[in-house]
Design a protein around this motif. Structure first.
Motif, PDB file in Angstrom:
ATOM      1  N   ALA A  73      87.300   4.213  89.134  1.00  0.00           N
ATOM      2  CA  ALA A  73      86.703   3.033  89.747  1.00  0.00           C
ATOM      3  C   ALA A  73      86.919   3.000  91.255  1.00  0.00           C
ATOM      4  CB  ALA A  73      87.283   1.765  89.118  1.00  0.00           C
ATOM      5  N   ASP A  74      87.870   3.804  91.762  1.00  0.00           N
ATOM      6  CA  ASP A  74      88.105   3.876  93.210  1.00  0.00           C
ATOM      7  C   ASP A  74      87.178   4.873  93.893  1.00  0.00           C
ATOM      8  OD1 ASP A  74      90.337   2.070  93.163  1.00  0.00           O
ATOM      9  OD2 ASP A  74      91.534   3.686  92.294  1.00  0.00           O
ATOM     10  N   PRO A 103      83.836   6.822  95.398  1.00  0.00           N
ATOM     11  CA  PRO A 103      82.606   6.363  96.081  1.00  0.00           C
ATOM     12  C   PRO A 103      81.419   6.241  95.139  1.00  0.00           C
ATOM     13  CG  PRO A 103      83.712   8.068  97.365  1.00  0.00           C
ATOM     14  CD  PRO A 103      84.416   8.015  96.045  1.00  0.00           C
ATOM     15  N   LEU A 104      81.349   7.112  94.111  1.00  0.00           N
ATOM     16  CA  LEU A 104      80.218   7.062  93.181  1.00  0.00           C
ATOM     17  C   LEU A 104      80.207   5.750  92.405  1.00  0.00           C
ATOM     18  CD1 LEU A 104      77.821   8.349  91.738  1.00  0.00           C
ATOM     19  CD2 LEU A 104      79.430   9.461  90.189  1.00  0.00           C
ATOM     20  N   TRP A 105      81.356   5.338  91.901  1.00  0.00           N
ATOM     21  CA  TRP A 105      81.461   4.094  91.147  1.00  0.00           C
ATOM     22  C   TRP A 105      81.048   2.914  92.031  1.00  0.00           C
ATOM     23  CZ3 TRP A 105      84.619   3.683  86.304  1.00  0.00           C
ATOM     24  CH2 TRP A 105      84.686   2.382  85.819  1.00  0.00           C
ATOM     25  N   LEU A 106      81.584   2.883  93.256  1.00  0.00           N
ATOM     26  CA  LEU A 106      81.282   1.784  94.168  1.00  0.00           C
ATOM     27  C   LEU A 106      79.807   1.778  94.572  1.00  0.00           C
ATOM     28  CD1 LEU A 106      84.459   2.084  96.445  1.00  0.00           C
ATOM     29  CD2 LEU A 106      84.103   0.555  94.497  1.00  0.00           C
ATOM     30  N   ASP A 107      79.239   2.972  94.783  1.00  0.00           N
ATOM     31  CA  ASP A 107      77.830   3.064  95.140  1.00  0.00           C
ATOM     32  C   ASP A 107      76.941   2.592  93.990  1.00  0.00           C
ATOM     33  OD1 ASP A 107      75.629   4.118  96.953  1.00  0.00           O
ATOM     34  OD2 ASP A 107      75.287   5.340  95.163  1.00  0.00           O
ATOM     35  N   PHE A 108      77.323   2.947  92.751  1.00  0.00           N
ATOM     36  CA  PHE A 108      76.554   2.511  91.588  1.00  0.00           C
ATOM     37  C   PHE A 108      76.585   0.978  91.472  1.00  0.00           C
ATOM     38  CE2 PHE A 108      76.314   1.202  87.156  1.00  0.00           C
ATOM     39  CZ  PHE A 108      75.134   1.801  86.758  1.00  0.00           C
ATOM     40  N   ASP A 109      77.761   0.384  91.657  1.00  0.00           N
ATOM     41  CA  ASP A 109      77.861  -1.074  91.566  1.00  0.00           C
ATOM     42  C   ASP A 109      77.025  -1.770  92.641  1.00  0.00           C
ATOM     43  OD1 ASP A 109      79.505  -0.808  89.438  1.00  0.00           O
ATOM     44  OD2 ASP A 109      81.349  -1.440  90.438  1.00  0.00           O
ATOM     45  N   GLU A 110      76.936  -1.132  93.805  1.00  0.00           N
ATOM     46  CA  GLU A 110      76.148  -1.713  94.891  1.00  0.00           C
ATOM     47  C   GLU A 110      74.656  -1.649  94.579  1.00  0.00           C
ATOM     48  OE1 GLU A 110      75.341  -3.657  98.370  1.00  0.00           O
ATOM     49  OE2 GLU A 110      77.321  -3.296  97.479  1.00  0.00           O
ATOM     50  N   PHE A 145      85.141  -3.535  71.056  1.00  0.00           N
ATOM     51  CA  PHE A 145      85.351  -4.958  71.293  1.00  0.00           C
ATOM     52  C   PHE A 145      85.763  -5.713  70.032  1.00  0.00           C
ATOM     53  CE2 PHE A 145      82.673  -3.395  74.649  1.00  0.00           C
ATOM     54  CZ  PHE A 145      83.142  -4.050  75.783  1.00  0.00           C
ATOM     55  N   LEU A 146      85.944  -4.995  68.917  1.00  0.00           N
ATOM     56  CA  LEU A 146      86.378  -5.655  67.691  1.00  0.00           C
ATOM     57  C   LEU A 146      87.875  -5.944  67.707  1.00  0.00           C
ATOM     58  CD1 LEU A 146      84.315  -3.727  65.003  1.00  0.00           C
ATOM     59  CD2 LEU A 146      83.869  -5.969  65.996  1.00  0.00           C
ATOM     60  N   SER A 147      88.630  -5.207  68.496  1.00  0.00           N
ATOM     61  CA  SER A 147      90.055  -5.474  68.689  1.00  0.00           C
ATOM     62  C   SER A 147      90.223  -6.258  69.985  1.00  0.00           C
ATOM     63  CB  SER A 147      90.847  -4.159  68.758  1.00  0.00           C
ATOM     64  OG  SER A 147      92.141  -4.376  69.289  1.00  0.00           O
ATOM     65  N   SER A 148      90.922  -7.384  69.921  1.00  0.00           N
ATOM     66  CA  SER A 148      91.091  -8.217  71.113  1.00  0.00           C
ATOM     67  C   SER A 148      91.844  -7.474  72.216  1.00  0.00           C
ATOM     68  CB  SER A 148      91.824  -9.505  70.752  1.00  0.00           C
ATOM     69  OG  SER A 148      93.086  -9.223  70.162  1.00  0.00           O
ATOM     70  N   LYS A 149      92.794  -6.606  71.826  1.00  0.00           N
ATOM     71  CA  LYS A 149      93.554  -5.852  72.824  1.00  0.00           C
ATOM     72  C   LYS A 149      92.657  -4.849  73.544  1.00  0.00           C
ATOM     73  CE  LYS A 149      97.573  -2.837  73.381  1.00  0.00           C
ATOM     74  NZ  LYS A 149      98.699  -2.142  72.690  1.00  0.00           N
ATOM     75  N   THR A 150      91.893  -4.074  72.783  1.00  0.00           N
ATOM     76  CA  THR A 150      91.010  -3.080  73.389  1.00  0.00           C
ATOM     77  C   THR A 150      89.908  -3.753  74.193  1.00  0.00           C
ATOM     78  OG1 THR A 150      91.403  -1.660  71.476  1.00  0.00           O
ATOM     79  CG2 THR A 150      89.592  -1.059  72.919  1.00  0.00           C
ATOM     80  N   ALA A 151      89.388  -4.868  73.682  1.00  0.00           N
ATOM     81  CA  ALA A 151      88.322  -5.570  74.383  1.00  0.00           C
ATOM     82  C   ALA A 151      88.783  -6.065  75.747  1.00  0.00           C
ATOM     83  CB  ALA A 151      87.829  -6.746  73.538  1.00  0.00           C
ATOM     84  N   SER A 152      90.009  -6.566  75.832  1.00  0.00           N
ATOM     85  CA  SER A 152      90.520  -7.043  77.120  1.00  0.00           C
ATOM     86  C   SER A 152      90.747  -5.900  78.097  1.00  0.00           C
ATOM     87  CB  SER A 152      91.814  -7.835  76.916  1.00  0.00           C
ATOM     88  OG  SER A 152      92.828  -7.004  76.359  1.00  0.00           O
ATOM     89  N   LEU A 153      91.098  -4.718  77.559  1.00  0.00           N
ATOM     90  CA  LEU A 153      91.341  -3.570  78.432  1.00  0.00           C
ATOM     91  C   LEU A 153      90.052  -2.994  79.013  1.00  0.00           C
ATOM     92  CD1 LEU A 153      94.172  -1.669  76.520  1.00  0.00           C
ATOM     93  CD2 LEU A 153      94.351  -2.842  78.719  1.00  0.00           C
ATOM     94  N   THR A 154      88.894  -3.304  78.442  1.00  0.00           N
ATOM     95  CA  THR A 154      87.639  -2.836  79.039  1.00  0.00           C
ATOM     96  C   THR A 154      87.396  -3.495  80.398  1.00  0.00           C
ATOM     97  OG1 THR A 154      86.343  -4.540  77.906  1.00  0.00           O
ATOM     98  CG2 THR A 154      86.574  -2.408  76.788  1.00  0.00           C
ATOM     99  N   ARG A 155      88.111  -4.585  80.691  1.00  0.00           N
ATOM    100  CA  ARG A 155      87.980  -5.266  81.980  1.00  0.00           C
ATOM    101  C   ARG A 155      89.077  -4.867  82.960  1.00  0.00           C
ATOM    102  NH1 ARG A 155      87.996  -9.496  78.205  1.00  0.00           N
ATOM    103  NH2 ARG A 155      89.918 -10.324  79.101  1.00  0.00           N
ATOM    104  N   TRP A 156      89.935  -3.915  82.569  1.00  0.00           N
ATOM    105  CA  TRP A 156      91.088  -3.559  83.396  1.00  0.00           C
ATOM    106  C   TRP A 156      90.670  -3.045  84.769  1.00  0.00           C
ATOM    107  CZ3 TRP A 156      92.699   0.713  85.983  1.00  0.00           C
ATOM    108  CH2 TRP A 156      94.003   0.712  86.472  1.00  0.00           C
ATOM    109  N   HIS A 157      89.603  -2.247  84.828  1.00  0.00           N
ATOM    110  CA  HIS A 157      89.174  -1.648  86.097  1.00  0.00           C
ATOM    111  C   HIS A 157      88.821  -2.704  87.134  1.00  0.00           C
ATOM    112  CE1 HIS A 157      84.797  -2.465  85.780  1.00  0.00           C
ATOM    113  NE2 HIS A 157      85.066  -2.492  84.491  1.00  0.00           N
ATOM    114  N   ASP A 158      88.515  -3.920  86.672  1.00  0.00           N
ATOM    115  CA  ASP A 158      88.150  -4.997  87.589  1.00  0.00           C
ATOM    116  C   ASP A 158      89.283  -6.013  87.771  1.00  0.00           C
ATOM    117  OD1 ASP A 158      86.236  -6.526  89.203  1.00  0.00           O
ATOM    118  OD2 ASP A 158      86.262  -7.954  87.541  1.00  0.00           O
TER     119      ASP A 158
END
Length: 425
Positions: free
Chosen positions: A205-206, A208-215, A179-192
């Motif tokens: 992120a597509d 079932p495991l990812w979605l189940d974990f978020d739920e 998160f020290l680089s603004s470019k890399t920090a913004s890309l950590t939100r790409w999946h959303d």
């Protein structure tokens, strides 16, 4: 080879790096009093070097920019420390008088480590019983196998040589640096924010495991900057010769928040553990995971205060491991066949998971046989725990076991006879 951008904002990067350590994050106000933090003082030194030319009247490179370019080339070219020292000798001789290049790799290495880019050395039992860490940190011998922690002790000095050392790269600092680089920090939100959500499987992120974990963990999922990781490990021989019995086991964390084009790039891999040994740790691998698991548990439960350069704010960064990538030797006892020509073992049981009428089930010419077995029924978590509840895990190897002769462990590097365990670091 990737070209470096000469217009990189080194000063901006230093400000972001400082902000990650201190709320002020600005060195322009000399009247302010900094907290006595070693990392902040190191950044102040970098700021000073970034304001000085490489040599008197040099307008293209500052001392810091040129040193960063050299370290980048060393990394991309795989240069040895010795070759880097020879290059520094040549450059110091060729550049005009007054240049401030370091005389050896030792100086920039100390500088890099002073700003938190380094590792912790944790002594380990030679037989993989324990780590000399936390409650065991002051022990001189293993309480299980009674083997001394030290390989040799010089009587005339207090210098001691440990038998085995785990290198641990603190995962909290590694993830904070994303998160020290603004470019890399913004890309950590790409999946959303940037992922196409149409029900097709294009990214972890597509799944079932990812979605189940978020739920199940909605508080964690509320901030898309929280990191989802895969952990991978495998052993290899670092000396490129199979007649040297030696095995190194790196532990690598892979952030899956990024776009697919970045997820599996080497530059995106985070080295978290390095286990050098004459023999592989085998089933005692769990012993060496302790520091990493300890930090990851704390990051999942509590998080770590982190500066986001893309938003210019602090937040509580959390992380979780969703997948592991490891060898499964037990598969050799399941649905496997050995090829006649190359003697390679192949696992052909995957056709069981196809629907009953799939053409691959009946293609004996390509697969060697037909497949009529139904797919196995997956076990639930409770069923797996019930099957393994009586397993007794004992860490550590028998110290009386017969070991290969040590004379085979010596190799020649650059004309000098060295021991592999000492040659690594």
């Amino acid at each position: 080879m990737e070209e470096s951008n000469e217009d990189d904002d080194i000063a901006g990067l230093l400000r972001d790096l400082a902000a990650g350590l201190d709320d002020r994050g600005d060195f322009d106000d000399s009247s302010s009093v900094l907290e006595p933090c070693a990392e902040l003082l190191a950044i102040q030194k970098l700021v000073e070097e970034n304001s000085k030319g490489l040599y008197p009247n040099c307008k293209k490179y500052t001392q810091l920019r040129f040193l960063i370019r050299l370290l980048h080339l060393k990394l991309l070219g795989g240069w040895t420390d010795r070759s880097f020292n020879l290059l520094l000798d040549l450059l110091n001789d060729a550049l005009p008088e007054g240049s401030a290049l370091p005389r050896s790799f030792h100086e920039p290495k100390k500088l890099v480590k002073s700003i938190g880019i380094g590792y912790n050395s944790i002594h380990a039992c030679e037989n993989d019983c324990i780590l000399y860490w936390k409650v065991n940190s002051k022990l001189d011998s293993c309480p299980k196998c009674k083997v001394s922690c030290w390989k040799s002790i010089r009587k005339s000095h207090t210098y001691k040589v440990p038998r085995k050392v785990l290198r641990y790269f603190p995962i909290k600092k590694c993830l904070q640096r994303l998160f020290l680089s603004s470019k890399t920090a913004s890309l950590t939100r790409w999946h959303d924010e940037g992922r196409k959500k149409d029900g097709l499987l294009r990214h972890p992120a597509d799944s079932p495991l990812w979605l189940d974990f978020d739920e199940k963990h909605k508080e964690f999922a509320e901030d898309s900057r929280n990191i989802r990781l895969a952990f991978a490990t495998d052993g290899f021989n670092p000396f490129r010769t199979m007649n040297v019995s030696y095995s190194v086991w790196p532990g690598i964390c892979i952030p899956y928040n990024f776009p697919p084009s970045m997820c599996m790039k080497q530059s995106n891999f985070i080295l978290s553990l390095l286990i050098p040994s004459r023999y592989g740790p085998g089933s005692d691998m769990d012993v060496y995971y302790e520091p990493l698991i300890d930090d990851l548990l704390d990051m999942f439960d509590n998080g770590v205060r982190t500066y986001d350069a893309s938003k210019g704010e602090y937040f509580q960064l959390r992380a979780v491991v969703l997948w592991t990538i490891t060898d499964h030797p037990g598969l050799g006892y399941t649905s496997s066949i050995q090829l006649g020509n190359g003697s390679k073992t192949c696992y052909m049981g995957h056709r069981r998971f196809l629907h009953e009428g799939h053409q691959f089930r009946f293609d004996a010419d390509k697969f060697g046989s037909t497949e009529f077995r139904p797919a196995p029924i997956p076990l639930t978590g409770e069923e797996i725990l019930d099957c393994t509840k009586d397993l007794c895990t004992v860490f550590g190897k028998d110290p009386s076991r017969k070991k290969p002769a040590s004379k085979n462990l010596w190799i020649e590097m650059e004309g000098i006879q060295v021991n592999p365990e000492e040659a690594l670091f």
